[in-house]
Design a protein around this motif. Sequence first.
Motif, PDB file in Angstrom:
ATOM      1  N   GLU A  33      -3.279  -0.510  -2.536  1.00 47.78           N
ATOM      2  CA  GLU A  33      -3.233   1.117  -2.725  1.00 47.78           C
ATOM      3  C   GLU A  33      -4.615   1.472  -2.905  1.00 47.78           C
ATOM      4  N   ARG A  34      -5.247   0.963  -3.466  1.00 48.07           N
ATOM      5  CA  ARG A  34      -6.795   1.287  -3.681  1.00 48.07           C
ATOM      6  C   ARG A  34      -7.771   1.331  -2.358  1.00 48.07           C
ATOM      7  N   ASN A  86       0.839  -1.028  -0.018  1.00 48.17           N
ATOM      8  CA  ASN A  86      -0.114  -0.062  -0.089  1.00 48.17           C
ATOM      9  C   ASN A  86       0.716   1.229  -0.103  1.00 48.17           C
ATOM     10  N   ASN A  87       2.142   1.162  -0.460  1.00 50.24           N
ATOM     11  CA  ASN A  87       3.045   2.272  -0.193  1.00 50.24           C
ATOM     12  C   ASN A  87       4.179   1.876  -1.160  1.00 50.24           C
ATOM     13  N   TRP A 108      -6.248   1.891   0.625  1.00 47.77           N
ATOM     14  CA  TRP A 108      -5.670   2.989   1.340  1.00 47.77           C
ATOM     15  C   TRP A 108      -6.223   4.105   0.942  1.00 47.77           C
ATOM     16  N   GLN A 109      -6.381   4.522  -0.657  1.00 48.77           N
ATOM     17  CA  GLN A 109      -6.751   5.795  -1.041  1.00 48.77           C
ATOM     18  C   GLN A 109      -8.115   5.830  -0.702  1.00 48.77           C
ATOM     19  N   ASP A 110      -9.055   4.677  -0.783  1.00 46.64           N
ATOM     20  CA  ASP A 110     -10.248   4.984  -0.328  1.00 46.64           C
ATOM     21  C   ASP A 110     -10.694   5.347   0.902  1.00 46.64           C
ATOM     22  N   TRP A 165      -8.246   6.790   3.366  1.00 45.42           N
ATOM     23  CA  TRP A 165      -7.457   7.948   3.656  1.00 45.42           C
ATOM     24  C   TRP A 165      -7.171   8.959   2.744  1.00 45.42           C
ATOM     25  N   GLY A 166      -7.447   8.593   1.544  1.00 45.02           N
ATOM     26  CA  GLY A 166      -7.643   9.675   0.334  1.00 45.02           C
ATOM     27  C   GLY A 166      -6.061  10.122   0.006  1.00 45.02           C
ATOM     28  N   ARG A 167      -4.934   9.452   0.554  1.00 45.11           N
ATOM     29  CA  ARG A 167      -3.632   9.839   0.010  1.00 45.11           C
ATOM     30  C   ARG A 167      -2.794   8.732  -0.021  1.00 45.11           C
TER      31      ARG A 167
END
Length: 276
Positions: free
Chosen positions: A267-268, A164-165, A270-272, A274-276
């Motif tokens: 990654e998706r 995720n990073n 995490w984005q969903d 925390w939006g970053r």
Amino acid sequence: MRFGVSIATALIASALMSGDVAGVAAPAAPAAGDKPVDVELVLALDVSYSMDLDELALQREGYAEAIVSKEFLQALKSGPTGKVAVTMFEWAASTDQKVIIPWVVIDGPESADAVAAEILKSSIRRASRTSISGAIAFAIPLLEENPYHGLRRVIDISGDGPNNNGMPVTMARDAALEKGIVINGLPIMVKEPSYSTMDIDNLDYYYEDCVIGGPGSFVVTIKNRDKFKEAIHTKLVMEVAGRVPERRVVPVADTPAEPRVSCMVGERIWQDRWGR
């Protein structure tokens, strides 16, 4: 060829030392001064916050006990040099890697005992984010720049969640494969998927389709906390012996054209969230 293995199948394979020898590309000629070993093995341990303290302790103890086991020492003798070069590091975020065992040669009980003791002495820590790609990228120069020349070069990654990073995991994987490095995986699935820990269903599929690679690469999945140490033992013995689990025969029509789990799932998520 990439494939997974159940704990039961893997334990039988390691106990009997049967199965196919992992096929690998012909290694490059050693440079002057390189020290010959059978395997250059990088052990990469996940210390992200999703790993609880009990799992982190079991992970350390599992590697320490496996290295001094009778089966490991027997596997060591099966190679032409009877030696393996090992290094171990912890990883979390893309810029967070810490070597806890610098490169060392294991060639018998005495050196195995010394490495096991060092593993158990190192303090346990936890850190944020999960970057499998960062771990692979960190491991590549460890293999390229060490003073040993192995017939095989292997990165052994354990973890309990998806990348995720950092860069996409497939980019890092492919970079390693281009250099003739094999990646094996130990997906840890002892907890129910949780919103707070970024766990996913079918982490074993994710590791098989997105993380591991190279001739004879394999996954040993841990789905039971009681089997944690056995799984580490199984994987380490097979890696040192150059063995692979019994292959699963999959009809061509059933072979998925795409990964069974999206290689960008971490990654998706995490984005969903925390939006970053």
